[in-house]
Motif scaffolding. Structure first.
Motif, PDB file in Angstrom:
ATOM      1  N   GLY A   1      -1.558  10.559 -18.459  1.00  5.52           N
ATOM      2  CA  GLY A   1      -1.737  10.931 -17.062  1.00  5.52           C
ATOM      3  C   GLY A   1      -2.073  12.389 -16.832  1.00  5.52           C
ATOM      4  N   LEU A   2      -2.224  13.172 -17.900  1.00  4.39           N
ATOM      5  CA  LEU A   2      -2.436  14.605 -17.744  1.00  4.39           C
ATOM      6  C   LEU A   2      -3.700  14.957 -16.960  1.00  4.39           C
ATOM      7  N   PRO A   3      -4.861  14.342 -17.231  1.00  6.95           N
ATOM      8  CA  PRO A   3      -6.046  14.725 -16.440  1.00  6.95           C
ATOM      9  C   PRO A   3      -5.869  14.463 -14.947  1.00  6.95           C
ATOM     10  N   LEU A   4      -5.085  13.442 -14.596  1.00  4.21           N
ATOM     11  CA  LEU A   4      -4.846  13.152 -13.189  1.00  4.21           C
ATOM     12  C   LEU A   4      -3.934  14.215 -12.574  1.00  4.21           C
TER      13      LEU A   4
ATOM     14  N   TRP B   1      -1.746  11.771  -5.960  1.00  2.50           N
ATOM     15  CA  TRP B   1      -3.069  11.482  -6.519  1.00  2.50           C
ATOM     16  C   TRP B   1      -3.724  10.349  -5.744  1.00  2.50           C
ATOM     17  N   GLU B   2      -2.977   9.294  -5.448  1.00  2.00           N
ATOM     18  CA  GLU B   2      -3.561   8.158  -4.729  1.00  2.00           C
ATOM     19  C   GLU B   2      -3.992   8.543  -3.318  1.00  2.00           C
ATOM     20  N   GLN B   3      -3.294   9.478  -2.695  1.00  3.60           N
ATOM     21  CA  GLN B   3      -3.710   9.942  -1.375  1.00  3.60           C
ATOM     22  C   GLN B   3      -5.055  10.657  -1.431  1.00  3.60           C
ATOM     23  N   CYS B   4      -5.380  11.229  -2.591  1.00  7.36           N
ATOM     24  CA  CYS B   4      -6.662  11.931  -2.766  1.00  7.36           C
ATOM     25  C   CYS B   4      -7.722  11.055  -3.412  1.00  7.36           C
ATOM     26  N   HIS B   5      -7.364   9.809  -3.746  1.00  6.99           N
ATOM     27  CA  HIS B   5      -8.264   8.944  -4.501  1.00  6.99           C
ATOM     28  C   HIS B   5      -9.463   8.544  -3.646  1.00  6.99           C
TER      29      HIS B   5
ATOM     30  N   VAL C   1      -3.755  17.300 -13.550  1.00  4.19           N
ATOM     31  CA  VAL C   1      -4.626  18.471 -13.398  1.00  4.19           C
ATOM     32  C   VAL C   1      -5.461  18.330 -12.130  1.00  4.19           C
ATOM     33  N   GLY C   2      -5.966  17.122 -11.871  1.00  9.27           N
ATOM     34  CA  GLY C   2      -6.726  16.887 -10.649  1.00  9.27           C
ATOM     35  C   GLY C   2      -5.912  17.166  -9.394  1.00  9.27           C
ATOM     36  N   VAL C   3      -4.636  16.789  -9.411  1.00  2.00           N
ATOM     37  CA  VAL C   3      -3.757  17.065  -8.271  1.00  2.00           C
ATOM     38  C   VAL C   3      -3.638  18.565  -8.046  1.00  2.00           C
ATOM     39  N   ALA C   4      -3.448  19.329  -9.138  1.00  7.24           N
ATOM     40  CA  ALA C   4      -3.331  20.784  -9.013  1.00  7.24           C
ATOM     41  C   ALA C   4      -4.590  21.386  -8.400  1.00  7.24           C
ATOM     42  N   LEU C   5      -5.754  20.952  -8.863  1.00  3.63           N
ATOM     43  CA  LEU C   5      -7.009  21.486  -8.341  1.00  3.63           C
ATOM     44  C   LEU C   5      -7.226  21.071  -6.889  1.00  3.63           C
ATOM     45  N   ALA C   6      -6.864  19.839  -6.554  1.00  7.16           N
ATOM     46  CA  ALA C   6      -7.005  19.390  -5.162  1.00  7.16           C
ATOM     47  C   ALA C   6      -6.124  20.228  -4.249  1.00  7.16           C
TER      48      ALA C   6
ATOM     49  N   GLY D   1      -9.656  25.588   2.177  1.00  6.83           N
ATOM     50  CA  GLY D   1     -10.506  25.188   3.287  1.00  6.83           C
ATOM     51  C   GLY D   1     -11.352  23.956   3.075  1.00  6.83           C
ATOM     52  N   VAL D   2     -11.411  23.434   1.842  1.00  9.34           N
ATOM     53  CA  VAL D   2     -12.279  22.284   1.560  1.00  9.34           C
ATOM     54  C   VAL D   2     -11.424  21.023   1.606  1.00  9.34           C
ATOM     55  N   THR D   3     -11.157  20.541   2.789  1.00 16.58           N
ATOM     56  CA  THR D   3     -10.237  19.424   2.954  1.00 16.58           C
ATOM     57  C   THR D   3     -10.868  18.079   2.608  1.00 16.58           C
ATOM     58  N   GLU D   4     -12.197  18.032   2.465  1.00  6.32           N
ATOM     59  CA  GLU D   4     -12.877  16.764   2.161  1.00  6.32           C
ATOM     60  C   GLU D   4     -12.855  16.424   0.668  1.00  6.32           C
ATOM     61  N   LEU D   5     -12.361  17.320  -0.162  1.00  7.82           N
ATOM     62  CA  LEU D   5     -12.369  17.045  -1.600  1.00  7.82           C
ATOM     63  C   LEU D   5     -11.488  15.844  -1.924  1.00  7.82           C
ATOM     64  N   ARG D   6     -11.996  14.959  -2.780  1.00  6.64           N
ATOM     65  CA  ARG D   6     -11.250  13.804  -3.253  1.00  6.64           C
ATOM     66  C   ARG D   6     -11.337  13.714  -4.774  1.00  6.64           C
ATOM     67  N   LEU D   7     -10.501  12.867  -5.342  1.00  5.29           N
ATOM     68  CA  LEU D   7     -10.433  12.697  -6.792  1.00  5.29           C
ATOM     69  C   LEU D   7     -10.968  11.326  -7.187  1.00  5.29           C
ATOM     70  N   LYS D   8     -11.678  11.291  -8.303  1.00  2.00           N
ATOM     71  CA  LYS D   8     -12.141  10.031  -8.876  1.00  2.00           C
ATOM     72  C   LYS D   8     -11.502   9.876 -10.252  1.00  2.00           C
TER      73      LYS D   8
END
Length: 318
Positions: A145-148, A262-266, A150-155, A162-169
């Motif tokens: 789960g580490l890459p996910l 993470w799922e909230q940003c998915h 990391v994605g949470v940290a970057l999000a 200010g970039v609230t539209e960013l999402r994770l794939k």
């Protein structure tokens, strides 16, 4: 590339600077300056040339500065930041000398890579290209789960900038409505039972790739077009601060505490998707989210199936 960046560092966007001045400062010929700067547009830099006056940047470049980046870290941070003008790969450099907490950022990577061997390049001054070395007591099998995470940290960092539209794939992409804005590449070494030394490589587009990356196989986007409020140094510092906090918690508790966030940003939560397996199969289903270990949960026909990032590629249903 070293010569091009050296020339660009002599220019600014407020005034013209003559080729003679640049040549004198760098110890090269005026013809050398002219030929070098003629290549700038290949790497995303627009330059105005005016006879008798010299050269001027169309847009200012905020060069990375380790001290400015470090100013964004938490007090007592264990991270050590350095910057290279040009390097083949920040991940490769950290793997050659895995030192916990070492951060290496680059203005340009000649051999940057993404997942599954895809190439990744950024524009000079228009992206963040960096890697962070981190040592985990667990072996690689425990770090699914580490890459996910990391994605949470970057999000977190990008949303707060200010970039609230960013999402994770899943498992390692940063998406904006117009396309891909960044990616994460983890490369591990160490014993199966631990410890594991991980080079966490990250590329983020601040401006949308154009001429400097003609080989793109998908649409891309940049944070600056979506409300980015921070400069390169401040955003890198904030991203590293979030990464350090998340990695420390991940080391203690694994991915489970980050699952809901993470799922909230998915970007594709509840969407129809296709999983492509290494043997060429394509399985269509609905993305249900992720498991506590970071595995992708998909509803395929009447069954819930789980997939791991090393095994498959995920795409929108065609």
């Amino acid at each position: 590339m070293f010569k091009l960046i050296a020339c660009l560092r002599q220019l600014d966007a407020d005034r013209f600077i003559s080729g003679e001045v640049v040549a004198e400062k760098l110890g090269i010929s005026r013809a050398g300056v002219s030929m070098t700067l003629a290549r700038a547009e290949e790497y995303g830099i627009a330059i105005e040339r005016r006879h008798g006056l010299g050269y001027r940047l169309h847009t200012p470049i905020e060069w990375l500065d380790p001290q400015l980046v470090a100013a964004g870290l938490a007090p007592g941070s264990a991270l050590k930041v350095s910057v290279a003008d040009s390097i083949e790969s920040t991940n490769q450099a950290l793997q050659a000398k895995p030192e916990h907490g070492r951060v290496l950022a680059a203005e340009w990577q000649s051999g940057g890579r993404g997942r599954m061997g895809r190439s990744w390049q950024g524009g000079i001054g228009g992206s963040l290209l960096f890697s962070l070395a981190w040592t985990f007591l667990e072996g690689p099998a425990q770090l699914v789960g580490l890459p996910l995470a990391v994605g949470v940290a970057l999000a977190r960092a990008i949303h707060s900038a200010g970039v609230t539209e960013l999402r994770l794939k899943w498992p390692n992409d940063l998406l904006l409505p117009a396309g891909k804005a960044g990616g994460i590449l983890l490369e591990m070494q160490g014993d199966a039972m631990g410890p594991a030394q991980v080079a966490i490589g990250i590329g983020i587009n601040l401006r949308a790739p154009q001429s400097w990356n003609a080989a793109l196989d998908q649409s891309s986007a940049g944070l600056q077009e979506c409300g980015l409020l921070l400069g390169r140094n401040a955003l890198l510092g904030r991203s590293l601060a979030e990464l350090e906090q998340v990695l420390e918690q991940f080391s203690r508790e694994g991915f489970a505490p980050f699952r809901s966030e993470w799922e909230q940003c998915h970007a594709w939560q509840g969407s129809e998707c296709e999983v492509r397996t290494p043997d060429g199969r394509q399985l269509a289903g609905t993305a249900l989210g992720v498991a506590e270990d970071g595995a992708l949960r998909m509803q395929v026909a009447e069954q819930e199936k789980r997939f791991y990032s090393a095994d498959v590629s995920l795409r929108r249903a065609s």
